[in-house]
Write a protein that holds these residues in place. Structure first.
Motif, PDB file in Angstrom:
ATOM      1  N   PRO A  14      49.551  56.708  64.062  1.00  0.00           N
ATOM      2  CA  PRO A  14      49.477  58.177  64.107  1.00  0.00           C
ATOM      3  C   PRO A  14      48.031  58.645  64.194  1.00  0.00           C
ATOM      4  O   PRO A  14      47.151  58.100  63.518  1.00  0.00           O
ATOM      5  N   GLY A  15      47.818  59.644  65.050  1.00  0.00           N
ATOM      6  CA  GLY A  15      46.467  60.133  65.280  1.00  0.00           C
ATOM      7  C   GLY A  15      45.742  59.435  66.412  1.00  0.00           C
ATOM      8  O   GLY A  15      44.670  59.882  66.836  1.00  0.00           O
ATOM      9  N   GLY A  16      46.315  58.361  66.914  1.00  0.00           N
ATOM     10  CA  GLY A  16      45.688  57.597  67.978  1.00  0.00           C
ATOM     11  C   GLY A  16      45.960  58.184  69.355  1.00  0.00           C
ATOM     12  O   GLY A  16      46.585  59.231  69.499  1.00  0.00           O
ATOM     13  N   SER A  17      45.457  57.460  70.359  1.00  0.00           N
ATOM     14  CA  SER A  17      45.569  57.922  71.743  1.00  0.00           C
ATOM     15  C   SER A  17      46.074  56.808  72.642  1.00  0.00           C
ATOM     16  O   SER A  17      45.871  55.620  72.361  1.00  0.00           O
ATOM     17  N   LEU A  18      46.723  57.220  73.723  1.00  0.00           N
ATOM     18  CA  LEU A  18      47.131  56.323  74.783  1.00  0.00           C
ATOM     19  C   LEU A  18      47.008  57.066  76.095  1.00  0.00           C
ATOM     20  O   LEU A  18      47.152  58.289  76.133  1.00  0.00           O
TER      21      LEU A  18
END
Length: 119
Positions: A14-18
């Motif tokens: 959670p809070g990450g990027s892709l």
């Protein structure tokens, strides 16, 4: 023949990027509007974001506004979806699709790429 191949999915906290990519072939990519859709387990498929052939974004789902960005590179025949500040509720299979020239329906779909947001 028309082919749409998604890539870039995976497991993220959670809070990450892709960043998802959709490589298109078999048709004049620059002449078609495209969209990203997603389907979570037990839920209906929903439109996430759509973009006209000239690069104008037509809409984002309310749930992703301010976090996701759709873009395209017509020279590379590729559609992108940058996903930031990911939440567990973004977990789904993500599909790119081509909007028909009539603009009435999406007529070709990729096989999908799984995005899982979990700690």
């Amino acid at each position: 023949q028309v082919q749409l191949v998604e890539s870039g999915g995976g497991l993220v906290q959670p809070g990450g990027s892709l960043r998802l990519s959709c490589a298109a072939s078999g048709f004049p990519f620059s002449g078609y509007a495209m969209g990203w859709h997603r389907q979570a387990p037990g839920k209906e498929r929903e439109l996430v974001a759509a973009m006209l052939s000239i690069g104008v974004v037509t809409n984002y789902a309310d749930s992703v506004k301010g976090r996701f960005t759709i873009s395209r590179d017509n020279a590379k025949n590729t559609l992108y979806l940058q996903m930031n500040s990911l939440k567990p509720e973004d977990t789904a299979v993500y599909y790119c699709a081509r909007l028909s020239l009539s603009l009435r329906h999406y007529d070709y779909w990729g096989q999908g790429t799984q995005v899982t947001v979990s700690s």
